[in-house]
Design a protein around this motif. Sequence first.
Motif, PDB file in Angstrom:
ATOM      1  N   LYS A 242       5.373  -5.305  -2.729  1.00  0.00           N
ATOM      2  CA  LYS A 242       4.108  -5.671  -2.871  1.00  0.00           C
ATOM      3  C   LYS A 242       3.046  -5.360  -2.026  1.00  0.00           C
ATOM      4  N   ALA A 243       3.362  -4.706  -0.943  1.00  0.00           N
ATOM      5  CA  ALA A 243       2.721  -4.068   0.150  1.00  0.00           C
ATOM      6  C   ALA A 243       2.239  -2.718  -0.682  1.00  0.00           C
ATOM      7  N   PHE A 244       3.443  -2.386  -1.183  1.00  0.00           N
ATOM      8  CA  PHE A 244       2.732  -0.672  -1.779  1.00  0.00           C
ATOM      9  C   PHE A 244       1.929  -0.848  -3.048  1.00  0.00           C
ATOM     10  N   GLU A 245       1.678  -2.140  -4.109  1.00  0.00           N
ATOM     11  CA  GLU A 245       1.389  -2.178  -4.672  1.00  0.00           C
ATOM     12  C   GLU A 245       0.055  -2.329  -4.192  1.00  0.00           C
TER      13      GLU A 245
ATOM     14  N   ILE B  56       5.967   1.818 -10.273  1.00  0.00           N
ATOM     15  CA  ILE B  56       5.258   1.449  -9.830  1.00  0.00           C
ATOM     16  C   ILE B  56       3.470   2.090 -10.013  1.00  0.00           C
ATOM     17  N   GLY B  57       3.950   2.688  -9.609  1.00  0.00           N
ATOM     18  CA  GLY B  57       2.456   3.774  -8.847  1.00  0.00           C
ATOM     19  C   GLY B  57       2.286   4.600 -10.524  1.00  0.00           C
ATOM     20  N   GLU B  58       3.246   5.181 -11.099  1.00  0.00           N
ATOM     21  CA  GLU B  58       2.721   5.727 -12.515  1.00  0.00           C
ATOM     22  C   GLU B  58       2.081   4.839 -13.268  1.00  0.00           C
ATOM     23  N   ARG B  59       2.669   3.262 -13.524  1.00  0.00           N
ATOM     24  CA  ARG B  59       1.896   1.771 -13.945  1.00  0.00           C
ATOM     25  C   ARG B  59       0.430   1.620 -13.907  1.00  0.00           C
ATOM     26  N   LEU B  60      -0.044   2.268 -12.349  1.00  0.00           N
ATOM     27  CA  LEU B  60      -1.160   2.112 -11.986  1.00  0.00           C
ATOM     28  C   LEU B  60      -1.778   3.755 -12.139  1.00  0.00           C
ATOM     29  N   GLY B  61      -1.349   4.731 -12.298  1.00  0.00           N
ATOM     30  CA  GLY B  61      -2.576   5.678 -13.324  1.00  0.00           C
ATOM     31  C   GLY B  61      -2.260   6.200 -12.086  1.00  0.00           C
TER      32      GLY B  61
END
Length: 154
Positions: free
Chosen positions: A17-20, A82-87
Amino acid sequence: MPSRYCFAGDGSVHPEKAFERCLEKFVKKDDEVILLSVVEPLLDMPVWDPEYSAAGLSEILEDLTKASKDRAFQTLEKYRSIGERLGFKLGTVLLSGNPREVIVDFAGSAQVDFLVVASRGLGAVRQIGPRLNQRLPCSPCSVPSPRCGASSPS
């Protein structure tokens, strides 16, 4: 100019969650993001117990080490998705050693601008912020350490 971030977390729910949150609020799409996972060595020195054969003990340690590396790789892949989902495009690094030492050394050698350590303050990265300042006094690297779901140690 793009910034270089390094994110170190243990793969549990709170650092996820912190990473996102960090990606959504602080990181720009053209910034470089490096995901770092560190596998702790199982033993720092050889152990000899006459009840166990050296070969049998060695095989057990190899199996446990492989399992630790597999978990760390899965953690990196989880964060990458997670990172790729956020672009975002992310790089991954898997290292072995004492997490406090390895994270600090990596931050210095990779010349990161921001080292994000997702920690509840209970494990091996407990004192990384002060250690980073001691080890890299000339570094421009900031060390945000989001507390993840635990109260601060007293």
